[in-house]
Write an enzyme that holds these catalytic residues in place. Structure first.
Site, PDB file in Angstrom:
ATOM      1  N   ASP A 140       0.833  -1.206   0.000  1.00 20.60           N
ATOM      2  CA  ASP A 140       0.000   0.000   0.000  1.00 20.60           C
ATOM      3  C   ASP A 140       0.868   1.258   0.000  1.00 20.60           C
ATOM      4  O   ASP A 140       1.988   1.241   0.527  1.00 20.60           O
ATOM      5  CB  ASP A 140      -0.913  -0.020   1.239  1.00 20.60           C
ATOM      6  CG  ASP A 140      -2.120   0.884   1.061  1.00 20.60           C
ATOM      7  OD1 ASP A 140      -2.308   1.417  -0.044  1.00 20.60           O
ATOM      8  OD2 ASP A 140      -2.860   1.059   2.045  1.00 20.60           O
TER       9      ASP A 140
ATOM     10  N   ASN B  36     -10.715  -3.426  -5.671  1.00 20.04           N
ATOM     11  CA  ASN B  36      -9.942  -2.440  -6.455  1.00 20.04           C
ATOM     12  C   ASN B  36     -10.553  -2.151  -7.833  1.00 20.04           C
ATOM     13  O   ASN B  36     -10.177  -1.167  -8.484  1.00 20.04           O
ATOM     14  CB  ASN B  36      -8.483  -2.885  -6.628  1.00 20.04           C
ATOM     15  CG  ASN B  36      -7.624  -2.664  -5.395  1.00 20.04           C
ATOM     16  OD1 ASN B  36      -6.696  -3.422  -5.120  1.00 20.04           O
ATOM     17  ND2 ASN B  36      -7.915  -1.610  -4.629  1.00 20.04           N
TER      18      ASN B  36
HETATM   19  C1  IPE Z   1      -0.993   0.208  -4.126  1.00 24.25           C
HETATM   20  O1  IPE Z   1      -1.109   1.383  -3.422  1.00 24.25           O
HETATM   21  C2  IPE Z   1      -2.128  -0.749  -3.954  1.00 24.25           C
HETATM   22  C3  IPE Z   1      -2.547  -1.403  -5.205  1.00 24.25           C
HETATM   23  C4  IPE Z   1      -3.830  -1.527  -5.530  1.00 24.25           C
HETATM   24  C5  IPE Z   1      -1.565  -1.937  -6.134  1.00 24.25           C
HETATM   25  P1  IPE Z   1      -2.356   2.367  -3.508  1.00 24.25           P
HETATM   26  O2  IPE Z   1      -2.702   2.632  -4.916  1.00 24.25           O
HETATM   27  O3  IPE Z   1      -3.488   1.842  -2.668  1.00 24.25           O
HETATM   28  O4  IPE Z   1      -1.753   3.672  -2.839  1.00 24.25           O
HETATM   29  P2  IPE Z   1      -2.501   4.769  -1.984  1.00 24.25           P
HETATM   30  O5  IPE Z   1      -3.267   4.081  -0.890  1.00 24.25           O
HETATM   31  O6  IPE Z   1      -3.408   5.524  -2.914  1.00 24.25           O
HETATM   32  O7  IPE Z   1      -1.392   5.634  -1.445  1.00 24.25           O
HETATM   33 MG    MG Z   2      -4.150   2.207  -0.769  1.00 24.84          MG
END
Ligand code: IPE
Ligand code: MG
Length: 232
Positions: A2, A50
């Site tokens: 993350d 996601n």
């Molecule tokens: C990567 O980080 C997580 C994935 C879905 C690959 P994020 O995209 O969630 O990063 P933040 O939370 O916006 O900083």
């Molecule tokens: Mg994130």
């Protein structure tokens, strides 16, 4: 993994650049795991939730994933990594699904280290499917409901045959599990770090491992019992 988005935002870069830089960390951590004798690592790459992100980001993540796999296939083979996926791979586009399936087949006989990619994964979805399958088996007379035990449930999860996680690392300062391995994490130690994933170097990983090493895992027992059973 993350914090890619926040890492990028802090540098006035597009979110996808954060994902790209985050992807560069993956194999540092994989190498570290192999060198330190870790037997399995699960990367939460894309959650079932996601899909709610902007379509350009979702597509960008998939293209990046395809590229990362392609660019690292030889390395994975050289280090004898067995690749697995948990999550609904069937719902992924062909350009992600097909090379992954091929890599899973090609690496199936490797034993020393298992790299599990959680892709389109959600623990509640996994549990729902397991319950459906168990119920169907009970209806078909293959199992008796009164005989169902934890092992039967575990065997119906996508992680069947894999060890439960001993350590879960959540980067970028969030303090939640976000639908990740909810049942398998029952006794996992959780390490939270404020570091964003693109900055999660080998040193940061080693720090998390040493924090894990300091934890006393009691599994319901007392401190005294644990120390009594410890071999010197
Ligand atoms: C990567 O980080 C997580 C994935 C879905 C690959 P994020 O995209 O969630 O990063 P933040 O939370 O916006 O900083
Ligand atoms: Mg994130």
């Amino acid at each position: 993994m993350d914090g890619n988005g926040r890492w990028a935002a802090a540098r006035h870069l597009p979110r996808l650049e954060g994902h790209r830089r985050g992807a560069e960390r993956i194999f540092d951590v994989v190498d570290c795991c192999i060198d330190q004798g870790v037997s399995a690592l699960t990367l939460f790459a894309f959650s079932a939730e996601n899909w709610r992100r902007p379509v350009e980001e979702v597509t960008g993540l998939f293209k990046l994933g395809e590229w990362v796999l392609k660019a690292n296939l030889a390395r994975l083979h050289r280090r004898k990594v067995r690749l697995k996926v948990i999550g609904d791979l069937e719902a992924m586009p062909d350009f992600v699904k097909n090379p992954l399936k091929q890599a899973i087949t090609d690496s199936a006989k490797h034993e020393a280290f298992t790299l599990i990619v959680a892709l389109n994964y959600g623990a509640r979805q996994e549990i729902t499917t397991a319950v459906k399958n168990l119920a169907a088996e009970a209806l078909a007379g293959k199992i008796k409901p009164e005989n169902i035990g934890w092992d039967d449930i575990a065997n119906h999860l996508q992680t069947s045959g894999l060890p439960d996680p001993d350590l879960i690392i959540r980067t970028s300062g969030e303090h939640r599990l976000s639908n990740f391995l909810l049942l398998q994490s029952a006794y996992a130690e959780i390490v939270f770090t404020p570091v964003h994933w693109p900055d999660f170097t080998k040193e940061e990983f080693t720090k998390a491992l040493s924090e894990f090493g300091k934890r006393e895992r009691r599994f319901g027992m007392t401190h005294e019992q644990i120390n009594h059973t410890k071999t010197p």
